[in-house]
Design a protein around this motif. Structure first.
Motif, PDB file in Angstrom:
ATOM      1  N   GLN A  20       1.012  -1.212   0.051  1.00  0.00           N
ATOM      2  CA  GLN A  20       0.063  -0.088   0.004  1.00  0.00           C
ATOM      3  C   GLN A  20       0.896   1.248   0.036  1.00  0.00           C
ATOM      4  N   LEU A  21       2.114   1.322   0.754  1.00  0.00           N
ATOM      5  CA  LEU A  21       2.895   2.311   0.911  1.00  0.00           C
ATOM      6  C   LEU A  21       3.475   2.751  -0.521  1.00  0.00           C
ATOM      7  N   VAL A  22       3.675   1.402  -1.241  1.00  0.00           N
ATOM      8  CA  VAL A  22       4.341   1.547  -2.322  1.00  0.00           C
ATOM      9  C   VAL A  22       3.617   2.285  -3.602  1.00  0.00           C
ATOM     10  N   SER A  23       2.109   2.150  -3.399  1.00  0.00           N
ATOM     11  CA  SER A  23       1.136   2.765  -4.422  1.00  0.00           C
ATOM     12  C   SER A  23       1.067   4.218  -3.959  1.00  0.00           C
ATOM     13  N   ILE A  24       1.177   4.663  -2.654  1.00  0.00           N
ATOM     14  CA  ILE A  24       1.298   6.159  -2.337  1.00  0.00           C
ATOM     15  C   ILE A  24       2.485   6.750  -2.811  1.00  0.00           C
ATOM     16  N   VAL A  25       3.552   5.941  -2.532  1.00  0.00           N
ATOM     17  CA  VAL A  25       4.898   6.674  -2.909  1.00  0.00           C
ATOM     18  C   VAL A  25       4.852   6.977  -4.496  1.00  0.00           C
ATOM     19  N   ASN A  26       4.224   6.037  -5.312  1.00  0.00           N
ATOM     20  CA  ASN A  26       4.328   6.255  -6.636  1.00  0.00           C
ATOM     21  C   ASN A  26       3.384   7.405  -7.168  1.00  0.00           C
ATOM     22  N   VAL A  27       2.347   7.876  -6.454  1.00  0.00           N
ATOM     23  CA  VAL A  27       1.627   8.913  -6.320  1.00  0.00           C
ATOM     24  C   VAL A  27       2.529  10.164  -6.024  1.00  0.00           C
ATOM     25  N   LEU A  28       3.289  10.064  -5.096  1.00  0.00           N
ATOM     26  CA  LEU A  28       4.021  11.018  -4.631  1.00  0.00           C
ATOM     27  C   LEU A  28       5.267  11.429  -5.881  1.00  0.00           C
ATOM     28  N   ASN A  29       5.750  10.217  -6.306  1.00  0.00           N
ATOM     29  CA  ASN A  29       6.724  10.491  -7.464  1.00  0.00           C
ATOM     30  C   ASN A  29       6.188  11.230  -8.664  1.00  0.00           C
ATOM     31  N   ASP A  30       5.044  10.699  -9.021  1.00  0.00           N
ATOM     32  CA  ASP A  30       4.177  11.304 -10.118  1.00  0.00           C
ATOM     33  C   ASP A  30       4.281  12.924 -10.033  1.00  0.00           C
ATOM     34  N   ARG A  31       4.305  13.474  -8.784  1.00  0.00           N
ATOM     35  CA  ARG A  31       3.955  14.759  -8.623  1.00  0.00           C
ATOM     36  C   ARG A  31       5.428  15.410  -8.328  1.00  0.00           C
ATOM     37  N   PHE A  32       6.233  14.496  -7.331  1.00  0.00           N
ATOM     38  CA  PHE A  32       7.404  15.411  -7.196  1.00  0.00           C
ATOM     39  C   PHE A  32       8.735  14.752  -7.591  1.00  0.00           C
ATOM     40  N   GLY A  33       8.655  13.492  -8.308  1.00  0.00           N
ATOM     41  CA  GLY A  33       9.816  12.777  -8.410  1.00  0.00           C
ATOM     42  C   GLY A  33      11.067  13.062  -9.195  1.00  0.00           C
ATOM     43  N   ASP A  34      10.857  14.107 -10.098  1.00  0.00           N
ATOM     44  CA  ASP A  34      11.874  14.572 -10.971  1.00  0.00           C
ATOM     45  C   ASP A  34      12.355  15.879 -10.529  1.00  0.00           C
ATOM     46  N   ASN A  76       9.286  23.404  -1.998  1.00  0.00           N
ATOM     47  CA  ASN A  76       8.935  24.178  -0.721  1.00  0.00           C
ATOM     48  C   ASN A  76       7.475  23.986  -0.277  1.00  0.00           C
ATOM     49  N   ARG A  77       7.108  24.684   0.617  1.00  0.00           N
ATOM     50  CA  ARG A  77       5.812  24.445   1.394  1.00  0.00           C
ATOM     51  C   ARG A  77       4.752  24.722   0.498  1.00  0.00           C
ATOM     52  N   ALA A  78       4.652  25.747  -0.236  1.00  0.00           N
ATOM     53  CA  ALA A  78       3.728  26.190  -1.095  1.00  0.00           C
ATOM     54  C   ALA A  78       3.286  25.194  -1.942  1.00  0.00           C
ATOM     55  N   MET A  79       4.352  24.447  -2.347  1.00  0.00           N
ATOM     56  CA  MET A  79       4.200  23.067  -3.388  1.00  0.00           C
ATOM     57  C   MET A  79       3.507  21.827  -2.644  1.00  0.00           C
ATOM     58  N   ILE A  80       3.779  21.773  -1.388  1.00  0.00           N
ATOM     59  CA  ILE A  80       3.206  21.003  -0.499  1.00  0.00           C
ATOM     60  C   ILE A  80       1.810  21.233  -0.352  1.00  0.00           C
ATOM     61  N   LYS A  81       1.514  22.472   0.253  1.00  0.00           N
ATOM     62  CA  LYS A  81       0.243  22.796   0.336  1.00  0.00           C
ATOM     63  C   LYS A  81      -0.673  22.708  -1.004  1.00  0.00           C
ATOM     64  N   GLU A  82      -0.196  22.842  -2.136  1.00  0.00           N
ATOM     65  CA  GLU A  82      -0.704  22.704  -3.534  1.00  0.00           C
ATOM     66  C   GLU A  82      -1.181  21.447  -3.738  1.00  0.00           C
ATOM     67  N   PHE A  83      -0.414  20.438  -3.321  1.00  0.00           N
ATOM     68  CA  PHE A  83      -0.197  18.875  -3.551  1.00  0.00           C
ATOM     69  C   PHE A  83      -1.724  18.643  -2.414  1.00  0.00           C
ATOM     70  N   VAL A  84      -1.776  19.038  -1.297  1.00  0.00           N
ATOM     71  CA  VAL A  84      -2.903  18.828  -0.402  1.00  0.00           C
ATOM     72  C   VAL A  84      -4.099  19.356  -0.865  1.00  0.00           C
ATOM     73  N   ARG A  85      -4.320  20.461  -1.198  1.00  0.00           N
ATOM     74  CA  ARG A  85      -5.257  21.026  -1.823  1.00  0.00           C
ATOM     75  C   ARG A  85      -5.888  20.080  -3.063  1.00  0.00           C
ATOM     76  N   ASP A  86      -5.005  19.723  -3.834  1.00  0.00           N
ATOM     77  CA  ASP A  86      -5.500  18.766  -4.911  1.00  0.00           C
ATOM     78  C   ASP A  86      -6.078  17.568  -4.451  1.00  0.00           C
ATOM     79  N   ARG A  87      -5.372  17.006  -3.384  1.00  0.00           N
ATOM     80  CA  ARG A  87      -5.941  15.630  -3.012  1.00  0.00           C
ATOM     81  C   ARG A  87      -7.393  15.692  -2.178  1.00  0.00           C
ATOM     82  N   LEU A  88      -7.292  16.916  -1.434  1.00  0.00           N
ATOM     83  CA  LEU A  88      -8.686  17.012  -0.873  1.00  0.00           C
ATOM     84  C   LEU A  88      -9.899  17.172  -1.745  1.00  0.00           C
ATOM     85  N   GLU A  89      -9.630  17.590  -2.985  1.00  0.00           N
ATOM     86  CA  GLU A  89     -10.590  17.554  -3.896  1.00  0.00           C
ATOM     87  C   GLU A  89     -11.346  16.203  -4.023  1.00  0.00           C
TER      88      GLU A  89
END
Length: 358
Positions: free
Chosen positions: A83-97, A104-117
């Motif tokens: 399950q953790l691998v699946s979550i990290v794959n999502v994180l890599n899609d967003r931040f991997g490269d 920064n914090r602004a990028m993390i907050k934007e990711f959180v806002r998108d997930r809350l949708e």
């Protein structure tokens, strides 16, 4: 040129400048007087000499996916690894490269806002926790100084109440299905076993002579494991109503098996669709299949002579707290069914205690 400081983990660090960049490195020594003297007299002078001679280079930050790989490597032993691998794959899609020090914090907050949708705050926290862990690995490698996930606040999560099925709904559901699904649902309704525990049943686990089902394993994301807790390893009684739904022994090892003889990995895909279609056909509001467990627990609390502790043991809970917290509201008002003819103040021991107190 070099200063010493302590972090909240109780470890002493040194900080110095390489060009215009501040570098912090762990000494791996605990904050004690002896270690402070050692760092002041030996580590700092040696480090300052190497800086002057140009023998020290700053740590170059790598991409997010590099630290994510390290994070997963450290978690290979845990039950929820897939399950953790699946979550990290999502994180890599967003931040991997992206280089870890550029996030920064602004990028993390934007990711959180998108997930809350699309997810509840509780589910988003399941992404935020490993995300924080990846940045902690980067801190350990001295690629960054601060974790951008710190103090990221999520909206308060209101857990949606799971409504148990009524006895009439249980009868309708079991009457309108057949085959493997009928067997699966009957066992779930009549034992309160977790979904993974039912899927992991073998024919040998059903003991009709002693009228028990032995719960010894579970299936989580296709992986056969022990049940959730030590108290989940248990025997559950086979009630009269369940017997007619139990299958006859077969050549297959597993009670629910695929064509290749292996157990089903999860209650998902076509099985989930079959469950959803069944409820629609029964004109019953959709609930997750896990609601069968809730139905059993509520029914036992309302209709059996078992104590809350005994019900907790029956379904594999470690304590009564979960039972009271999650199911108490469904048996509200049961106390009003008490026999009104009980005489409260006629017990001899109570009378004698009252007299002695005078």
């Amino acid at each position: 040129m070099v200063r010493m400081f302590k972090r909240s983990n109780g470890i002493l660090y040194v900080e110095y400048m390489i060009g215009t960049k501040t570098v912090q490195k762990s000494t791996r020594l605990k904050d004690t007087k002896a270690n402070r003297r050692l760092i002041e007299k030996e580590v700092i002078p040696t480090l300052e000499r190497k800086i002057i001679l140009g023998e020290v280079a700053g740590t170059k930050a790598k991409e997010f996916k590099y630290y994510a790989k390290i994070f997963l490597k450290d978690k290979e032993h845990i039950k929820t690894y897939n399950q953790l691998v699946s979550i990290v794959n999502v994180l890599n899609d967003r931040f991997g490269d992206i280089r870890i020090n550029a996030i920064n914090r602004a990028m993390i907050k934007e990711f959180v806002r998108d997930r809350l949708e699309i997810n509840t705050p509780k589910t988003v926290n399941n992404y935020l926790t490993p995300l924080r862990g990846v940045f902690d690995n980067a801190i350990d490698a001295e690629a960054i100084k601060h974790n951008p996930c710190d103090k990221i606040k999520l909206p308060k999560h209101t857990k949606k109440s799971v409504e148990p099925f009524s006895s009439q709904q249980v009868d309708i559901i079991l009457s309108k299905t057949f085959g493997w699904l009928q067997t699966f649902l009957a066992i779930s309704f009549y034992t309160g076993m977790r979904t993974g525990e039912v899927l992991a049943l073998m024919h040998s686990d059903i003991d009709l002579k002693n009228r028990v089902i032995r719960v010894r394993r579970s299936i989580n994301k296709g992986k056969i494991t022990t049940p959730k807790t030590d108290s989940s390893i248990r025997d559950v009684p086979i009630f009269d109503g369940l017997i007619k739904y139990l299958p006859k022994p077969s050549n297959s090892l597993w009670l629910f098996s695929k064509e290749d003889g292996k157990p089903y990995a999860a209650f998902s895909g076509s099985k989930q669709k079959e469950w959803r279609d069944l409820l629609k056909d029964c004109k019953i509001d959709y609930r997750k299949v896990y609601a069968t467990r809730h139905t059993f627990i509520v029914s036992m609390l309302k209709n059996s002579d078992l104590s809350i502790l005994e019900v907790a043991q029956l379904v594999g809970h470690t304590s009564t707290q979960m039972i009271i917290q999650n199911y108490g509201k469904f048996i509200k008002g049961e106390h009003l069914k008490i026999n009104r003819k009980i005489k409260l103040f006629t017990d001899n021991s109570t009378d004698s205690m009252s007299q002695s107190a005078l």
